[in-house]
Design an enzyme around this catalytic site. Structure first.
Site, PDB file in Angstrom:
ATOM      1  CB  CYS B 105     -22.459 -32.596 -41.742  1.00  0.00           C
ATOM      2  SG  CYS B 105     -23.831 -32.566 -42.891  1.00  0.00           S
ATOM      3  CG  HIS B 233     -20.434 -36.958 -44.115  1.00  0.00           C
ATOM      4  ND1 HIS B 233     -20.655 -37.092 -43.341  1.00  0.00           N
ATOM      5  CD2 HIS B 233     -21.910 -35.976 -44.876  1.00  0.00           C
ATOM      6  CE1 HIS B 233     -21.751 -36.185 -42.393  1.00  0.00           C
ATOM      7  NE2 HIS B 233     -22.586 -35.547 -43.062  1.00  0.00           N
ATOM      8  CD  GLU B 235     -17.527 -38.038 -42.344  1.00  0.00           C
ATOM      9  OE1 GLU B 235     -17.043 -37.863 -42.264  1.00  0.00           O
ATOM     10  OE2 GLU B 235     -19.017 -37.735 -42.121  1.00  0.00           O
TER      11      GLU B 235
END
Lengths: 992, 272
Positions: B105, B233, B235
């Site tokens: 990002c 994302h 994560e």
């Protein structure tokens, strides 16, 4: 010499910001524009070489793939006119600050105090606009006159070679450091004049108490010793006004109230706060005994409860209504970053976990003429939503739960509730984290942003007081990045145990933060001349009460001061030693070594006289409407689904990051297409554990038109049932109360003050009864008591509104339940009995009625239902669950079905009811405490056993067919496809 | 290598995904450290002692001059105290040592704006960018990514497609000119693209393609495959309860985002 650098988009690159202006010009101002292109303008107020300018422009200012730049000349473009919008002097310019930092990095030296970078946006407009149209476009769409200034230049007047002249909004104030004495030996009338003209907001009783205090010979003697004149200084008066403000002292909630009910019975309430809020919590905690979850209530910036052995939970909800009415974007942004500082400044400091937000607006489609000075609700809506978006997202805190409520009376003032929860390790540097205590001799250290004239005396409405060259005091704009840097630093300092106490600088600024912290030791000395300023020219009283954002005050033991300051400098955060906490019994204020104010701690904190107020309850003259039941209920349900208070808020919610930090479990939207409305949020605060935090809210201002007791009781019930629905543990929950009222003090301006105060008393009773019955302690809250608009003959008062927020835990988030139906063939149950309670309902509102029979909450039966439901949930028996609220059972059924893309057949004959209800009444009554529950057939016996003797019934079945069918025996009552219901529900706000 | 490889997540100035990024590194096998940028600037910590660099998500400097622009400038000019070395030199040394870098990002935006990606001709050349979504709005929503299995990217090995959230306002991938896109395609550097789950094909349709990215590009890698940036994302999806439909779909216990980090771990263990 100031130089302009303009940065524009290369030709074929889309400019979404410009496209948005075209859209908003149409929607907000009715202006048709052919196109708008935006140009970013940086005005550098410093001397740079041509080479340096080139490096700055081509480096951090321009993205070469899509942008092009020009130095000291226009960047080009085709337009009929340009409107350039920049900030007024003194208004926070976050982009300018970042640009200045980038320049400093590039030059390899910090900017000098007299240097600066200022930003503005140039709109290059193609369209046929008259000069008045262009002005209107600027004032109604592009800019806000309180914070911006603008130039309108038609293409014919635009110098294509030189472009616009640089304008530098530098703050220029002469003087500073002045201290004035205030003569209080005057008539009552003159005392009030001093209060009014000084924006002190002190009543005559309070002014007289101050007058008497300063006339006291003992006080006079003390003044002489300190070299102070016999008259109080402006610094002293301002400290008292801040400390005694409604905002800080909650004078209405602490007033002595003589309450009279409709039968003439009278009762005296000595402090609503102590009686109903603290009283409720004491009772609940007593009953919880060993299972008490409260750690710190009402005494700190936020409430603290236990989460597990290793962590505590912190929660606070604030309002930021008046600033949001003036500048919706800045007001809401400041609201969210401001409330972040509350949990952060609680105990020894906490890690921010999530935000919640609840807005109350007038319809964004409002089309009647607006009273003077009121911004269009569409603009309020857009500005507030964007302010919270930037505040939350840029701070890296997920926004996980909220609500938007609409009522035309919020035209008078929008309500912007911002909440933040946090976790703190149970122990910090070996000490319990929820406790803090300033030590005698600790240094007073201010951390974070600098002080300007921002937010002095809160918001000032009149633009006449704003003029070119004078900084804006009315409106503040938060700066999430400066704050985030400060938090990053303070968390490290916390881990190292470098400070003994911490609090935020919000309302009242240093006066409030240092004054409060000094209560621990019994005194403080503050050197106001040491405070870092944004620009020179402030007087000591201004430094003291400025509400400039992004600042915390910490007390640092002298042995840690060196390390604290080194760490601060390393991490790029400004910290300043401003004085010392002591046990002198006085709050002493110095400027250049001279005493400019000295107040005894006792008078400061205990001297405010208690208000004495009258309240008289008279039930409003309302009756139940009498009308034929509509023949066809299909269109009624579709209309209800599209109503502002019921429809999907996805266009707002998607703009908030709701999963940063990685703990998201139940998100705001759920279901087969991720678009069904969740009842509550579940978050994992610790990523390697499955323990969860559950948070929900309840708010029903419509019911206040009938009875605020019911309004408050239903708000708590709504929050609690949402909390329970997703899996929150009913024995491990706490609540926050946030009251937003219209002025309840009888006066010429408020001739119905005794009624409004009675409404407040009743709401407190509703709140007390609900939370004590449910066993949920109140841990923190807030009141905002003056939500009225008065201008000439027009007065708009908001409906009395209580926001109840519930926070708690669940042991294992993998047991969480969402509201979307899961599989055809499953059973659908209704928990709770439906009564004819349509007063204040969305159904009545749709038909133009208010009604009289507002839902009454049966707390004891509800509590048993919730507890049994929770046990069933823990056994894994629940496939989905949704609560019945606005629009009643019918809306809840529709939402469950279209969210899950699973059909439903429901039989009204099976729905448990109190009395003989018509079909429309059964479907749309808003009776409290009801849950719709989906259970797999194989689990049905166990589930039914779990629910025991409480009121429940199996009312329907999940189906393959994508249809909601409601029958009564064999007769069809309602039949709608999932698609058309979802479309009706999503259409209303989709385009906003 | 023998000791547990070390991953660094650089924090500060507005990063905000460091907590879950470090957790993802840990779950992938690394010994993970969140390090504030000030500790790198002060010389206390150097990148040299790490094997995997994470440039994580956030709002660096508020994205005030455009996403990640100020940090790109900072890393370019900032000097390490008492050392005479620029932070940038540490980064370039990290790359020369063949160590992997992941930008997510805001971190992807940073890599692109520093010119670390796509790195077609070596050196720091900006040939692509990420700009405002076509919607003009920041949005949080889950998307499906189609992985180019022929891409040299070491992070996506063994992944065909994956659901992850996007959370950005400036994620539209744009190239300087068609020649750049042609070269990226030819070298298979367009590693992940937005996919319509209904068709299994890449899509320009909103909201499956949430920002209007050219060629539906969601993330790109360097020719070496060691530098990878993407808007979604990984994560954010470490356990099935992160998925928006976990209460209604049969999902594996482990979140699909962990694979990206485990791939980095396996690469480091084998190659370094």
């Amino acid at each position: 010499m100031a130089v302009r650098i303009e940065v524009g988009y290369r030709d074929p690159v889309r400019d979404p910001r410009g496209e948005r202006v075209v859209r908003e010009a149409r929607e907000l101002a009715g202006l048709e524009l052919r196109s708008v292109r935006t140009v970013a303008v940086y005005t550098l107020d410093m001397d740079l070489t041509g080479e340096e300018l080139e490096k700055v422009a081509s480096g951090p200012f321009t993205d070469p793939i899509i942008q092009t730049y020009a130095i000291g000349r226009p960047v080009g473009g085709i337009f009929d006119l340009v409107i350039e919008v920049g900030y007024r002097p003194g208004v926070t310019d976050n982009v300018g600050r970042s640009a200045g930092e980038a320049v400093a990095q590039l030059l390899g030296r910090p900017l000098a105090p007299e240097e600066g970078v200022y930003t503005s946006i140039q709109y290059q407009i193609q369209g046929d606009l008259t000069q008045p149209d262009a002005q209107r476009l600027a004032s109604e769409v592009l800019a806000n006159e309180l914070i911006h200034r603008w130039r309108v230049v038609p293409a014919g007047d635009f110098d294509k070679a030189a472009g616009l002249k640089p304008e530098v909004p530098r703050v220029s104030i002469s003087g500073g450091g002045r201290v004035r004495e205030v003569d209080l030996s005057c008539s009552d009338e003159d005392l009030m004049k001093i209060s009014r003209e000084g924006l002190l907001a002190l009543s005559l009783e309070e002014m007289k108490a101050i007058q008497a205090h300063f006339e006291d010979p003992e006080v006079q003697g003390e003044r002489k010793e300190r070299g102070l004149g016999s008259r109080p200084t402006d610094v002293e008066i301002e400290v008292l006004a801040q400390t005694w403000s409604e905002h800080c002292k909650h004078k209405i909630f602490n007033a002595l109230i003589r309450y009279e009910d409709e039968r003439g019975n009278t009762e005296t309430v000595d402090s609503l706060f102590k009686t109903y809020i603290v009283g409720a919590t004491e009772r609940v905690r007593g009953e919880m005994a060993a299972k008490d979850i409260c750690l710190s209530v009402f005494k700190d910036n936020a409430g603290v409860i236990r989460f597990n052995d290793d962590f505590n939970l912190v929660f606070k909800v604030e309002t930021h209504n008046s600033p949001s009415a003036l500048d919706p974007y800045g007001g809401a942004l400041t609201g969210i970053v401001g409330v972040n500082r509350d949990p952060f400044g609680t105990g020894l400091g906490a890690n921010l976990l999530f935000n919640t937000d609840v807005f109350c607006f007038a319809s964004p489609f409002h089309s009647d003429p607006l009273p003077p000075r009121i911004l269009h609700p569409r603009r309020i809506y857009e500005g507030v939503v964007e302010g919270v978006e930037h505040g939350g997202n840029k701070s890296g805190i997920p926004t996980v739960n909220g609500a938007v409520v609409f009522d035309e009376r919020f035209l008078g003032k929008p309500l912007v509730y911002c909440g933040t929860a946090a976790v703190m390790p149970a122990k910090v540097a070996g000490r319990p984290s929820h406790e803090k205590e300033v030590g005698v001799g600790d240094r007073v250290v201010m951390v974070g942003g600098r002080i300007g004239k921002d937010g002095i005396h809160g918001a000032t409405f009149s633009s006449e007081e704003l003029h070119e060259g004078s900084p804006v005091s009315a409106v503040q704009i938060g700066d999430p990045i400066t704050q985030k840097r400060m938090f990053d630093f303070l968390l490290v300092a916390r881990e190292e145990g470098l400070y003994s106490s911490i609090t935020d600088n919000g309302a009242g600024g240093l006066s409030s933060s240092v004054g409060e912290m000094a209560r621990d030791t019994g005194g403080a000395v503050l050197h106001l001349d040491l405070a870092p300023l944004k620009y020179p020219g402030l007087d000591p009283w201004e430094i003291l009460i400025s509400e400039a954002q992004e600042r915390m005050t910490v007390s640092v033991p002298p042995r840690n001061l060196k390390r604290f300051m080194e760490l601060s400098e390393k991490m790029g955060v400004e910290s300043t030693d401003l004085g010392e906490f002591n046990d002198s019994g006085r709050f002493e204020l110095l400027y250049d070594g001279r005493v400019v104010g000295s107040r005894s701690m006792e008078f400061l904190h205990e001297g405010v006289p208690q208000m004495v107020l009258d309240a008289r309850w008279e039930p409003p003259p309302l009756a139940e409407p009498s009308f034929e039941a509509p023949g066809d209920l299909d269109p009624i349900l579709l209309d209800l689904l599209g109503r502002l208070n019921i429809c999907s808020k996805e266009s707002i919610v998607r703009r908030y990051d709701h999963e940063v930090q990685g703990g998201s479990v139940v998100k705001p939207f759920t279901g087969a297409a991720n678009d069904g409305p969740s009842d509550a949020a579940v978050v994992r605060p610790i990523l390697d554990s499955f323990e969860g935090v559950v948070v929900s809210n309840g708010i029903v201002p419509r019911y206040s038109d009938i009875d605020t007791y019911a309004m408050a009781a239903n708000a708590v019930d709504e929050a609690f049932r949402n909390y329970v629905a997703v899996g929150g543990d009913p024995s491990w929950a706490a609540a926050l109360d946030n009251f937003c009222w219209c002025d309840p003090v009888q006066s010429d301006k408020t001739p119905d003050g005794t009624y409004k105060l009675a409404q407040l008393v009743r709401a407190n009773r509703g709140l007390y009864d609900a939370v004590t019955a449910y066993g949920i302690p109140l841990i923190s809250g807030k009141d905002s008591m003056k939500n009225d608009y008065i201008m000439g003959d027009v007065k708009i008062s908001i409906p009395p509104t209580l926001l109840a927020s519930v926070i708690g835990r669940m042991d294992d988030v993998r047991k969480a339940v969402t509201m979307d139906l899961k599989s055809p063939g499953n059973h659908l149950y209704m928990l709770g009995e439906t009564a004819r309670e349509l007063g204040g309902s969305e159904y009545y509102a749709l038909l133009g009625y208010v009604g009289a029979q507002v839902p009454a909450v049966d707390f004891d039966r509800a509590r048993e239902r919730y507890e049994r439901y929770h046990k069933a949930l823990l056994k894994g028996l629940i496939r989905s669950c949704h609560d019945c609220s606005d629009g009643g059972m019918a809306v809840a059924l529709a939402e469950m079905a279209f969210a899950g893309e699973v059909g439903l057949v429901v039989d009204l004959n099976a729905v448990p009811a109190t009395g003989d209800l018509r079909d429309d009444e059964l479907l749309f009554s808003e009776t409290a405490s009801r849950l719709l529950v989906e259970v797999a057939p194989s689990d049905a016996p166990q589930f039914e056993e779990a629910m025991g003797e409480t009121a429940w019934a199996r009312i329907g079945t999940c189906t393959e067919e994508k249809q909601l069918v409601v029958k009564k025996g064999d007769g069809k009552v309602l039949s709608l496809s999932l698609e058309e219901m979802k479309e009706a529900w999503q259409r209303t706000l989709r385009g906003l | 290598m023998t000791a547990t490889p070390r991953a660094i997540v650089i924090t500060g100035n507005g990063t905000n995904c460091e907590r879950e990024a470090a957790e993802a590194c840990r779950l992938g096998g690394f010994d993970a450290h969140n390090v504030h940028i000030s500790s790198i600037l002060s010389g206390e910590v150097t990148l040299d002692s790490y094997q995997f660099l994470n440039l994580t998500g956030g709002f660096l400097d508020g994205d005030d001059l455009g996403s990640a622009m100020v940090q790109a400038n900072r890393l370019k000019y900032a000097m390490v105290a008492d050392d005479g070395e620029r932070v940038l030199e540490q980064v370039l040394r990290f790359i020369d040592a063949g160590k992997p870098i992941l930008g997510v990002c805001n971190g992807f935006q940073l890599m692109v704006k520093m010119g670390l990606l796509p790195g077609l001709d070596g050196g720091l050349v900006r040939s692509t960018t990420l700009t405002f979504n076509d919607s003009g709005r920041y949005e949080d929503r889950w998307v499906t990514l189609l992985v180019d299995e022929e891409s040299p990217c070491i992070f996506t090995r063994g992944i065909q497609n994956v659901s992850l959230p996007v959370r950005h306002g400036e994620g539209k991938f744009v190239v300087r000119d068609e020649a750049v896109m042609g070269r990226l395609e030819a070298k298979r550097l367009l590693t992940v693209r937005y996919m319509d789950p209904a068709t299994g094909k890449i899509t320009m349709k909103y909201p499956e393609n949430p920002n209007g990215s050219s060629e539906a590009v969601a993330g790109i890698c360097s020719p070496s495959g060691l530098l990878f940036g993407l808007m979604p994302h990984p994560e954010a999806y470490l356990h099935r309860v992160n998925h928006p439909r976990w209460t209604r779909e049969n999902l594996p216990e482990e979140g699909a985002g962990i694979a990206f980090f485990r791939n980095a771990y396996e690469y480091v263990v084998q190659a370094l």
